[in-house]
Structures are given as structure tokens and as C-alpha cells.
Design an enzyme around this catalytic site. Structure first.
Site, short mmCIF file in Angstrom:
data_model
loop_
_atom_site.label_atom_id
_atom_site.label_comp_id
_atom_site.label_asym_id
_atom_site.label_seq_id
_atom_site.Cartn_x
_atom_site.Cartn_y
_atom_site.Cartn_z
CB CYS A 120 37.93 40.13 46.98
SG CYS A 120 38.21 38.38 46.84
CG HIS A 129 35.02 38.35 43.30
ND1 HIS A 129 35.29 39.17 42.66
CD2 HIS A 129 36.12 37.71 44.47
CE1 HIS A 129 37.14 38.69 43.15
NE2 HIS A 129 36.95 37.78 43.94
CD GLU A 137 33.45 41.55 41.17
OE1 GLU A 137 32.87 41.60 41.98
OE2 GLU A 137 34.39 41.41 41.27
N1 GLN Z 1 43.69 37.64 48.03
C1 GLN Z 1 43.69 38.03 47.90
C2 GLN Z 1 44.11 39.48 48.59
O1 GLN Z 1 44.59 39.28 49.47
C3 GLN Z 1 42.43 38.84 47.41
C4 GLN Z 1 41.59 38.51 45.88
C5 GLN Z 1 39.93 38.84 45.74
O2 GLN Z 1 40.38 40.09 45.29
N2 GLN Z 1 39.53 37.76 45.16
O3 GLN Z 1 44.29 41.02 47.96
#
Ligand code: GLN
Length: 185
Positions: free
Chosen positions: A78, A169, A171
Site C-alpha cells: 500500500c 494489505h 499483513e
Molecule cells: N492512501 C495512502 C497513501 O496515499 C495509502 C493507504 C494505505 O497504505 N492503506 O499513502
């Protein structure tokens, strides 16, 4: 030794996954934690803007980028995927810029901000994917980037050399197969 970037975000969940696999790890909270015994890196989900700022302020950006460029395997989830990307659609400056993809932040809008699905991630069949205000890969910028998953027409998982990047995710699920994939790199 596996190092988990722990300046912000979901680092505890990655540590728990490694504990279940019986793998040693350490947290990286400041520059002094970046020791020579580190040979693998996890970049966690959270807020990439905050992580970017802290990496710069704590002077951790260059040594970690060097570690990645030396070929240490990386698992990025992410926000971590945003840190790796060579290009960010919004025009923000790249952070590590070691993964030849263009990434689009907060790509799913408010309504679809968080959702779950079950899909194959390369050879890993039927993996439970959880997306939280996730980015997606707008495009790959090199033929060497392997696309491991496309969900609803959007690339969400890639592999490039020793870098694994997931928009979701792993994890936050009980399924450890993608952590195993990382440990086998
Ligand atoms: N929206 C977050 C960002 O732009 C990422 C979201 C996440 O890691 N769950 O950093």
C-alpha cells in the site's frame, strides 16, 4: 535480518506475520537502526506523505534506497508501494523511485475506499485481498515488471527483480503466503 520500516503505519501486523513464520526482524525507527546485518526490507501501509516526510527528516531515505539498489529483497504494501514507485500520477516527487511503475494514490475514491476480494496473486491461488484507501498501478514502465494481479482492470500486485509491491494489505489477513513469497526471494 528482516527490517520493517516503523516510522508510521501498519508495522506491528507485519511483525506478527514474521513471528508466525518464526523469522527474526527488527524495526527501523531512525537512521542508527539501519545496520549492516539487514538484508531484507518491509515497507508498510499507512500514509505515504507522512512516511516520506519522516524518512527525509530522519535521514533514512538515502541509506534505505542504497539497500534496495544493492538488491535486498523488498516487500512493499500500500503506502509502501507508493514509496517504491518511479512515478506518482499526481506529480509528487518519487520517494525511493526504484520500482518502474506509475502509481495512482487513493485510486478508489471515497465510496470504494476499503473493500475485500479473493484473487490469485501470481502462483498464489485465492488470496484474501484487503484494500484500504489503496493505490493502484496505473502502468508498468519496464518490460521486466511482472504483473501478479489485476482486479477490476487495475494492476494491484507487481514483482520487479527483488521488489514485491502490493496495493492491498496481506499483513491484515491470516494468510502468510505472500510473506513467504518475500522470504523466498
Ligand atoms: N492512501 C495512502 C497513501 O496515499 C495509502 C493507504 C494505505 O497504505 N492503506 O499513502
Amino acid at each position: 535480518m528482516v527490517a520493517i520500516l516503523a516510522v508510521q503505519g501498519a508495522f506491528i501486523e507485519h511483525a506478527q506475520a514474521l513471528e508466525k513464520l518464526g523469522v527474526e526482524y527488527k524495526y527501523l525507527r531512525n537512521k542508527a537502526d539501519i545496520t549492516p546485518d539487514i538484508d531484507r526490507l518491509i515497507l508498510v501501509g499507512g500514509e505515504s506523505t507522512t512516511q516520506r516526510k519522516l524518512l527525509k527528516e530522519l535521514d533514512m531515505l538515502e541509506p534505505l534506497k542504497a539497500l534496495i539498489e544493492r538488491g535486498a529483497p523488498v516487500l512493499a504494501t500500500c503506502a509502501g508501494l507508493i514509496l517504491l514507485a518511479e512515478k506518482i500520477t499526481s506529480g509528487e516527487e518519487p520517494v525511493f523511485g526504484t520500482l518502474p511503475i506509475e502509481v495512482c494514490r487513493n485510486a478508489y475514491g471515497r465510496q470504494l475506499g476499503s473493500f475485500s476480494t479473493v484473487q490469485d496473486i501470481g502462483e498464489v491461488k485465492a488470496f484474501p485481498m484487503r484494500f484500504i484507501r489503496a493505490p493502484f498501478v496505473e502502468k508498468v514502465l519496464s518490460d521486466e515488471v511482472e504483473v501478479l494481479n489485476v482486479t477490476d482492470g487495475r494492476i494491484t500486485a507487481v514483482k520487479y527483480k527483488n521488489q514485491l509491491g502490493f496495493a492491498f494489505h496481506p499483513e491484515l489477513t491470516e494468510d502468510l503466503r505472500l510473506h513467504q513469497m518475500f522470504l523466498e526471494l
